[in-house]
Design a protein around this motif. Structure first.
Motif, short mmCIF file in Angstrom:
data_model
loop_
_atom_site.label_atom_id
_atom_site.label_comp_id
_atom_site.label_asym_id
_atom_site.label_seq_id
_atom_site.Cartn_x
_atom_site.Cartn_y
_atom_site.Cartn_z
N GLU A 1 -6.44 4.05 -5.82
CA GLU A 1 -6.81 2.91 -6.92
C GLU A 1 -5.80 1.87 -6.39
O GLU A 1 -5.08 1.56 -5.66
N LEU A 2 -6.74 0.55 -7.07
CA LEU A 2 -6.18 -0.73 -7.11
C LEU A 2 -4.86 -1.07 -8.26
O LEU A 2 -5.63 -0.61 -9.53
N SER A 3 -4.07 -1.56 -8.04
CA SER A 3 -3.22 -1.86 -9.28
C SER A 3 -2.58 -3.01 -9.06
O SER A 3 -1.78 -3.12 -8.39
N SER B 1 -7.92 -1.69 3.88
CA SER B 1 -6.76 -1.42 5.19
C SER B 1 -7.11 -0.65 6.06
O SER B 1 -8.01 0.51 5.86
N LEU C 1 -10.58 2.72 -0.03
CA LEU C 1 -9.59 1.48 0.16
C LEU C 1 -9.55 1.30 1.65
O LEU C 1 -8.78 0.06 2.35
N ASP D 1 -1.78 -4.08 -5.60
CA ASP D 1 -1.18 -2.96 -4.80
C ASP D 1 -2.37 -1.83 -4.66
O ASP D 1 -3.38 -2.06 -5.58
N LYS D 2 -2.47 -1.31 -3.66
CA LYS D 2 -3.15 -0.24 -3.44
C LYS D 2 -2.46 0.93 -3.30
O LYS D 2 -1.39 1.30 -2.70
N ILE E 1 0.80 -1.05 -0.12
CA ILE E 1 0.05 0.02 0.00
C ILE E 1 1.15 1.23 0.05
O ILE E 1 1.91 1.19 0.87
N SER F 1 -11.47 -6.49 3.04
CA SER F 1 -10.78 -6.24 1.87
C SER F 1 -10.10 -4.61 1.89
O SER F 1 -9.54 -4.31 1.41
N THR G 1 -11.35 4.65 -5.55
CA THR G 1 -11.97 3.52 -4.69
C THR G 1 -11.58 3.53 -3.26
O THR G 1 -10.66 4.02 -2.95
#
Ligand SMILES: [Zn+2]
Length: 136
Positions: free
Chosen positions: A31-33, A104, A77, A36-37, A2, A102, A75
């Protein structure tokens, strides 16, 4: 992993220090990549409990923040809160209230001179530290 921008880290620390001994709290979005966050925005919310050992995000501010995330294509997180006088790890209550596996859960400890921020994945009564990268 993250990722958090250094300026956002500093924003969290500054607010948490201002609120202490009350716990400070807020939301994170980005964003989610891959797996990774990437945190693009940190929201500061009111702790409606005004308490030193727990927090509740202001529901109205939460709604406003979620709308802002949608409007900016971000998104949700997870969230963050401070521990003014205890270590950077989830309390039993933090685990009990962590309903989203899901998300963090970031916890900033101010107990030492240097602030310590960790991010956790929480599932049931188990918490696991995520790899947190703070960069410019
Ligand atoms: Zn806590």
């Amino acid at each position: 992993m993250i990722k958090l921008k250094k300026s956002d880290f500093e924003k969290i620390v500054a607010h948490a220090r201002k609120e202490a001994p009350i716990e400070a709290c807020g939301l994170i979005a980005g964003e989610l990549s891959g797996g990774d966050k990437i945190i693009k925005k940190v929201y500061i919310l009111t702790n409606v409990d005004h308490a030193e050992e727990h927090f509740t995000l202001d529901p109205k501010e939460q709604l406003t923040a979620v709308k802002d995330m949608r409007a900016n294509g971000l998104t949700p997180l997870g969230n963050w809160h401070s521990h003014p006088v205890s270590p950077s790890r989830p309390s039993d209550e933090d685990k009990r209230l962590a309903y989203d596996s899901s998300a963090s859960y970031m916890i900033l400890s101010l107990m030492d001179a240097e602030p310590v921020l960790n991010s956790f994945h929480i599932e049931g009564d188990k918490s696991e530290k995520e790899q947190l990268v703070i960069e410019d």
